[in-house]
Design an enzyme around this catalytic site. Sequence first.
Site, PDB file in Angstrom:
ATOM      1  CB  THR A   1      79.322 111.575 -20.328  1.00 32.26           C
ATOM      2  OG1 THR A   1      80.059 111.762 -19.493  1.00 32.26           O
ATOM      3  CG2 THR A   1      78.431 111.716 -19.036  1.00 32.26           C
TER       4      THR A   1
ATOM      5  CE1 TYR B   1      88.807 110.380 -22.196  1.00 32.46           C
ATOM      6  CE2 TYR B   1      86.995 109.996 -23.675  1.00 32.46           C
ATOM      7  CZ  TYR B   1      87.505 109.614 -22.155  1.00 32.46           C
ATOM      8  OH  TYR B   1      86.765 109.852 -20.967  1.00 32.46           O
TER       9      TYR B   1
ATOM     10  CE  LYS C   1      86.907 113.263 -21.014  1.00 34.37           C
ATOM     11  NZ  LYS C   1      85.652 112.962 -21.735  1.00 34.37           N
TER      12      LYS C   1
ATOM     13  CB  ILE D   1      86.491 117.016 -22.081  1.00 36.43           C
ATOM     14  CG1 ILE D   1      86.249 117.899 -22.503  1.00 36.43           C
ATOM     15  CG2 ILE D   1      84.975 116.281 -22.295  1.00 36.43           C
ATOM     16  CD1 ILE D   1      86.669 117.233 -23.897  1.00 36.43           C
TER      17      ILE D   1
END
EC number: 4.3.3.7
Length: 289
Positions: A43, A131, A160, A200
């Site tokens: 992001t 992640y 995540k 998240i």
Amino acid sequence: MQGVYPAIVTPFKDGSVDFEGLRKNIDFLIENGVKGVVPVGTTGESPTLTPKEHEKVIEKVVDFVNGRVEVIAGTGSNSTLEALEFSQYAEDVGADRVLLITPYYNKPPQEGLKRHFGEVANSITVPIVLYNVPSRTALNIEPDTIKYLFDEYSNITAIKEANPNLSQVSEILDICNIDVLSGNDELTLPIMSLGGKGVISVIANIAPKEFVQMVEFAEKGKFDKAKEIHYKLFPLMKLMFIETNPIPIKTAMNMLGMPSGELRLPLCEMAQSNKLKLQNALNTLGLLK
């Protein structure tokens, strides 16, 4: 880890990082109850930041947060050496944790993943959040690999998980005690119902208060109340991925007058038809004044 951790955007102005805008966004999020912030992830447009910008954003976020919440710095790379260097830098400037995406494009085997994450884990002392996002990396961290990393390295403590396969989430939670955070806003409640610890989040950039309330209800086992908020926000959650993240969230933030600015190529502005859908959703939720 437990709660809501927004994956924050990197605001730009005139081609450079807008650090004053970044500070304002962080203050807004902290005031609305988030447990931490996650800079320079997907992001945050990490692929189009220069290495110096990447490091400067981490440093500035640590400075702006000033210990009020956790900073989980995105330090992953498809180069183990670069991931190691970014992670060491993040630790040196005071980040509380680092977020390591699976190496993308070069698609290592599971043994390569074990060695990649192990090299970074041995080079730092701060906790590591793995992640897993197969839709972007074309690579899945298998549950057995996650268990191995959690058992082998004391500072690999969380993941995540953005694989939408809830069977995988169930298997991870069944075979090890790693903290699982949803990497998909719309799957936060299902994952928490299985034993996940939070999210998240992308949508928390613009609706932090509501999303924090939803997660807190889930933490207390009040899933009926949590579901009310989930379904209220669900149309907006889906629109956050109507185009490639972070195009929709940065577009929404610009509509709301929040520091966001332009996107860096090869990302570009949102299609007008999708802008109208996003504007309507923001109006429906009362976010547009």
